[in-house]
Enzyme design. Structure first.
Site, PDB file in Angstrom:
ATOM      1  N   GLU A  84     -16.345   6.089   6.402  1.00  6.47           N
ATOM      2  CA  GLU A  84     -15.499   5.397   7.378  1.00  6.47           C
ATOM      3  C   GLU A  84     -15.420   6.266   8.615  1.00  6.47           C
ATOM      4  O   GLU A  84     -16.155   7.257   8.729  1.00  6.47           O
ATOM      5  CB  GLU A  84     -14.098   5.145   6.785  1.00  6.47           C
ATOM      6  CG  GLU A  84     -13.360   6.410   6.375  1.00  6.47           C
ATOM      7  CD  GLU A  84     -11.981   6.139   5.784  1.00  6.47           C
ATOM      8  OE1 GLU A  84     -11.394   5.084   6.041  1.00  6.47           O
ATOM      9  OE2 GLU A  84     -11.487   7.029   5.067  1.00  6.47           O
ATOM     10  N   LYS A 114      -2.488   7.287   1.528  1.00  7.46           N
ATOM     11  CA  LYS A 114      -2.315   7.528   2.965  1.00  7.46           C
ATOM     12  C   LYS A 114      -1.277   8.639   3.100  1.00  7.46           C
ATOM     13  O   LYS A 114      -0.108   8.402   3.403  1.00  7.46           O
ATOM     14  CB  LYS A 114      -1.843   6.243   3.649  1.00  7.46           C
ATOM     15  CG  LYS A 114      -2.765   5.832   4.786  1.00  7.46           C
ATOM     16  CD  LYS A 114      -2.383   4.547   5.400  1.00  7.46           C
ATOM     17  CE  LYS A 114      -2.170   4.688   6.879  1.00  7.46           C
ATOM     18  NZ  LYS A 114      -3.288   5.191   7.660  1.00  7.46           N
ATOM     19  N   ARG A 125       0.834  -1.204   0.000  1.00  9.15           N
ATOM     20  CA  ARG A 125       0.000   0.000   0.000  1.00  9.15           C
ATOM     21  C   ARG A 125       0.867   1.252   0.000  1.00  9.15           C
ATOM     22  O   ARG A 125       0.548   2.249  -0.651  1.00  9.15           O
ATOM     23  CB  ARG A 125      -0.960  -0.013   1.193  1.00  9.15           C
ATOM     24  CG  ARG A 125      -1.959   1.137   1.151  1.00  9.15           C
ATOM     25  CD  ARG A 125      -3.051   1.006   2.187  1.00  9.15           C
ATOM     26  NE  ARG A 125      -2.544   1.130   3.545  1.00  9.15           N
ATOM     27  CZ  ARG A 125      -3.285   0.958   4.645  1.00  9.15           C
ATOM     28  NH1 ARG A 125      -4.566   0.633   4.538  1.00  9.15           N
ATOM     29  NH2 ARG A 125      -2.765   1.081   5.837  1.00  9.15           N
TER      30      ARG A 125
HETATM   31  N1  PXG Z   1      -9.288   4.757   7.515  1.00 10.56           N
HETATM   32  C1  PXG Z   1      -8.418   5.756   7.695  1.00 10.56           C
HETATM   33  C2  PXG Z   1      -8.762   7.136   7.244  1.00 10.56           C
HETATM   34  C3  PXG Z   1      -7.162   5.498   8.303  1.00 10.56           C
HETATM   35  O1  PXG Z   1      -6.285   6.488   8.484  1.00 10.56           O
HETATM   36  C4  PXG Z   1      -7.820   3.166   8.540  1.00 10.56           C
HETATM   37  C5  PXG Z   1      -9.015   3.491   7.910  1.00 10.56           C
HETATM   38  C6  PXG Z   1      -7.549   1.755   8.911  1.00 10.56           C
HETATM   39  O2  PXG Z   1      -6.622   1.182   7.991  1.00 10.56           O
HETATM   40  P1  PXG Z   1      -5.678  -0.020   8.403  1.00 10.56           P
HETATM   41  O3  PXG Z   1      -4.939  -0.352   7.172  1.00 10.56           O
HETATM   42  O4  PXG Z   1      -4.792   0.501   9.500  1.00 10.56           O
HETATM   43  O5  PXG Z   1      -6.554  -1.123   8.857  1.00 10.56           O
HETATM   44  C7  PXG Z   1      -6.862   4.186   8.737  1.00 10.56           C
HETATM   45  C8  PXG Z   1      -5.545   3.909   9.392  1.00 10.56           C
HETATM   46  C9  PXG Z   1      -4.902   6.961  14.766  1.00 10.56           C
HETATM   47  C10 PXG Z   1      -4.325   6.481  13.467  1.00 10.56           C
HETATM   48  O6  PXG Z   1      -4.160   7.565  15.557  1.00 10.56           O
HETATM   49  C11 PXG Z   1      -5.108   5.814  12.561  1.00 10.56           C
HETATM   50  C12 PXG Z   1      -4.581   5.389  11.329  1.00 10.56           C
HETATM   51  C13 PXG Z   1      -3.285   5.650  11.053  1.00 10.56           C
HETATM   52  C14 PXG Z   1      -2.504   6.314  11.958  1.00 10.56           C
HETATM   53  C15 PXG Z   1      -3.005   6.737  13.183  1.00 10.56           C
HETATM   54  O7  PXG Z   1      -6.094   6.732  14.998  1.00 10.56           O
HETATM   55  N2  PXG Z   1      -5.447   4.773  10.489  1.00 10.56           N
END
Ligand code: PXG
Length: 289
Positions: free
Chosen positions: A182, A149, A50
């Site tokens: 989301e 991201k 990713r």
């Molecule tokens: N949606 C968004 C907008 C994200 O940033 C996810 C979904 C989940 O994706 P993964 O691949 O991790 O299952 C994310 C990822 C926090 C934090 O502090 C959250 C993410 C990244 C860094 C910090 O809540 N989220």
């Protein structure tokens, strides 16, 4: 703490980047959050894939190959003597001029931090989160693909502020059409009459790696799941709701905008998914040693 910056390990005090780095000046860069459990890095290849897709989308050249990046992540965890924790992998555009032009940035930088993270207190994993619908809409794909991201998380940060100000721990982000996309840092799933639904990526959601793991878990456990658009009404009236993210892991959400979801407690399908997720997280992945 040893922090990886462009092939070298620095102490926390000396782990610094230039004030001219476009990652700082413009949020021009990308990142991944990765967990490791029990001496293994969970879903490492998926995170690296990713990362390189995000890089491709924003024309960012990463100086390491994906295989070298995997090695750098494992080396950083090992250098810190950790077996359980969280990796923040950041690739910035690098130092450049005081103008937007990324072509004037000489070389991108890779930063890897291995540490720990606890997003919510243990009690929330038992009893579930309270959610608020955010006024801030998810960035529409025509502006920037939600799949990138990027280091520019202001959209999500503002939504998180609204969730906290509204008395919740997480916020639901709607897309431009008003469908649920989301949460601010997690994907969302609802359960109604034994059937599970999650918004399709085209609703404006990041294709979360934890989301994909849960989709696989549901297939394996014979739980019917569809990717489908839904609104707040479907969340209010769901039997269960849970969120997925690397940092949050799998966690129940029991309230939205003052409405209890189901009976206001984590439901049986949510519990089943959490249990299987923990099993997979602690027994699979790339070995650190
Ligand atoms: N949606 C968004 C907008 C994200 O940033 C996810 C979904 C989940 O994706 P993964 O691949 O991790 O299952 C994310 C990822 C926090 C934090 O502090 C959250 C993410 C990244 C860094 C910090 O809540 N989220």
């Amino acid at each position: 703490m040893k922090i990886y910056i462009d092939g070298e390990f620095c102490d926390k005090e000396n782990a610094k980047v230039s004030v001219f780095d476009h990652g700082l000046l413009y949020g021009d860069g990308i990142f991944e959050g990765i967990r490791f459990y029990n001496g293994r890095v969970f879903q490492l290849e998926e995170h690296i894939d990713r990362l390189y897709d995000s890089a491709k989308a924003i024309l960012l050249k990463i100086e390491l190959s994906p295989q070298e990046m995997i090695q750098a992540v494992v080396d950083t965890i090992r250098a810190n003597g950790l077996t359980d924790g969280y990796v923040r992998l950041v690739v910035t555009r690098g130092p450049g001029g005081l103008g937007l032009n990324p072509y004037l940035c000489e070389k991108s930088s890779v930063i890897i931090i291995a540490s720990t993270i606890q997003l919510y207190p243990a009690e929330k994993y038992e009893n579930g989160l309270t959610m608020v619908t955010c006024a801030t809409r998810r960035t529409c794909p025509a502006a920037l693909s939600p799949q990138v991201k990027s280091l520019n998380y202001l959209n999500n940060v503002m939504a998180k502020v609204e969730a906290i100000q509204g008395g919740g721990e997480e916020g639901i982000m709607l897309n431009e059409q008003g469908y649920v996309a989301e949460c601010t840092g997690d994907n969302i799933f609802i359960v109604k009459d034994g059937r599970i639904a999650t918004p399709p990526v085209s609703a404006g959601a990041l294709n979360g790696i934890t989301r994909q793991v849960v989709i696989q878990i549901c297939a394996e456990l014979g739980l019917p799941l569809i990717e489908q658009l839904f609104g707040r009404y479907e969340v209010f009236t769901a039997d269960e709701c849970f969120l997925t993210g690397t940092a949050a892991e799998v966690i129940a959400a029991v309230k939205l905008d003052g409405r209890e979801i189901g009976d206001g407690k984590p439901g049986p399908i949510t519990r089943q998914c959490i249990a299987r997720f923990r099993e997979l997280a602690t027994t699979t992945g790339t070995p650190i040693a």
